[in-house]
Design a protein around this motif. Structure first.
Motif, short mmCIF file in Angstrom:
data_model
loop_
_atom_site.label_atom_id
_atom_site.label_comp_id
_atom_site.label_asym_id
_atom_site.label_seq_id
_atom_site.Cartn_x
_atom_site.Cartn_y
_atom_site.Cartn_z
N HIS A 83 10.97 4.00 7.34
CA HIS A 83 10.18 3.65 8.72
C HIS A 83 9.52 2.49 8.57
CE1 HIS A 83 7.12 4.71 12.03
NE2 HIS A 83 8.30 5.07 12.44
N HIS A 84 8.53 2.44 7.85
CA HIS A 84 7.94 1.20 7.75
C HIS A 84 7.51 0.76 6.25
CE1 HIS A 84 4.54 4.21 8.01
NE2 HIS A 84 3.67 3.51 7.39
N VAL A 85 6.96 -0.55 6.30
CA VAL A 85 6.34 -0.94 4.91
C VAL A 85 4.78 -1.21 5.20
CG1 VAL A 85 6.38 -2.94 3.21
CG2 VAL A 85 8.51 -1.78 3.94
N ALA A 86 3.97 -0.84 4.34
CA ALA A 86 2.59 -1.05 4.72
C ALA A 86 1.85 -2.03 3.63
CB ALA A 86 1.55 0.27 5.05
N PHE A 87 1.19 -3.03 3.91
CA PHE A 87 0.62 -3.91 3.13
C PHE A 87 -0.94 -3.71 3.11
CE2 PHE A 87 4.47 -6.08 4.46
CZ PHE A 87 5.07 -6.41 3.44
N ILE A 141 4.16 6.80 -1.61
CA ILE A 141 5.37 7.03 -0.52
C ILE A 141 4.54 7.76 0.33
CG2 ILE A 141 7.55 7.97 -0.15
CD1 ILE A 141 7.83 5.61 -1.63
N GLU A 142 4.79 7.50 1.73
CA GLU A 142 4.29 8.19 2.78
C GLU A 142 5.32 8.92 3.80
OE1 GLU A 142 1.06 7.12 5.99
OE2 GLU A 142 2.87 6.29 6.56
N LEU A 143 5.41 10.18 3.31
CA LEU A 143 6.65 10.96 3.94
C LEU A 143 5.96 11.34 5.35
CD1 LEU A 143 7.51 13.48 1.19
CD2 LEU A 143 8.60 11.09 2.02
N ASP A 193 1.03 -1.36 -0.04
CA ASP A 193 -0.24 0.08 0.00
C ASP A 193 0.90 1.58 -0.15
OD1 ASP A 193 -2.79 0.98 0.52
OD2 ASP A 193 -1.78 2.25 1.79
N HIS A 194 1.86 1.24 0.96
CA HIS A 194 2.61 2.38 0.89
C HIS A 194 4.11 2.14 1.77
CE1 HIS A 194 0.45 3.20 4.64
NE2 HIS A 194 1.64 3.54 5.03
N VAL A 195 4.95 2.82 1.40
CA VAL A 195 6.48 2.93 2.16
C VAL A 195 6.60 3.97 2.87
CG1 VAL A 195 8.96 2.56 2.03
CG2 VAL A 195 7.35 1.18 0.55
N THR A 201 6.18 -3.11 10.26
CA THR A 201 4.96 -3.58 9.44
C THR A 201 3.81 -3.16 9.60
OG1 THR A 201 6.57 -5.50 8.66
CG2 THR A 201 4.25 -5.49 8.23
N GLU A 202 3.14 -2.47 8.49
CA GLU A 202 1.74 -2.00 8.88
C GLU A 202 0.98 -2.64 7.89
OE1 GLU A 202 1.36 2.36 7.78
OE2 GLU A 202 -0.78 2.11 8.41
N PHE A 203 -0.37 -3.01 8.58
CA PHE A 203 -1.51 -3.59 7.39
C PHE A 203 -2.34 -2.50 7.48
CE2 PHE A 203 -0.56 -7.61 10.07
CZ PHE A 203 0.36 -7.84 9.13
CO CO Z 1 2.00 4.18 7.09
#
Ligand code: CO
Length: 138
Positions: free
Chosen positions: A77-81, A53-55, A6-8, A127-129
């Motif tokens: 900072h995190h990877v979101a799935f 990309i999430e800044l 979804d985003h990094v 890791t984010e869902f």
């Molecule tokens: Co996020």
């Protein structure tokens, strides 16, 4: 259950400056900015294909992102799935020995539901869902 990235999330010191870097050096365009006061962060989203990309920048000294920047500097900072069910994804990770930072899904930015798994459970990466309304990933 997980369908795509979804985003990094990338921790930055100066949101305006970071947006300018992504727009000028990479030719991308930031679309949304949002202050999440209760988390002490401000974010900007930069769409790229089916992902973003999430800044992320801290709003105060108590923010976890401030601590991250002090420890690691600007970095991923995190990877979101994207998931069809945050609660089920959290439960699956926990059942397989993962350490959860959120026991249940909670509200995220732009009307999403989110939940985090501790980085030490997922190869050093926070890791984010993310579950979007209608799973459109909007
Ligand atoms: Co996020």
């Amino acid at each position: 259950m997980l369908s795509r990235i979804d985003h990094v999330g990338i921790a930055v010191r100066d949101l305006d400056q970071a947006i300018e870097v992504y727009e000028r050096r990479l030719g991308l365009r930031a679309s949304g900015r949002e202050r999440l006061e209760n988390e002490g962060i401000e974010i900007a989203m930069i769409p790229i294909g089916e992902s973003r990309i999430e800044l992320i920048t801290p709003l105060n000294a108590q923010s976890k992102v401030e601590k991250f920047l002090q420890d690691r500097g600007e970095a991923v900072h995190h990877v979101a799935f994207a998931t069809s069910d945050v609660g089920a994804s959290l439960a699956r990770a926990a059942a397989a020995g993962g350490q959860l930072l959120d026991e249940v899904a909670r509200p995220g930015a732009h009307g999403t539901l989110i939940g985090f798994v501790h980085p030490k459970s997922i190869c050093g990466v926070l890791t984010e869902f993310v579950e979007a309304d209608g799973q459109s990933g909007s």
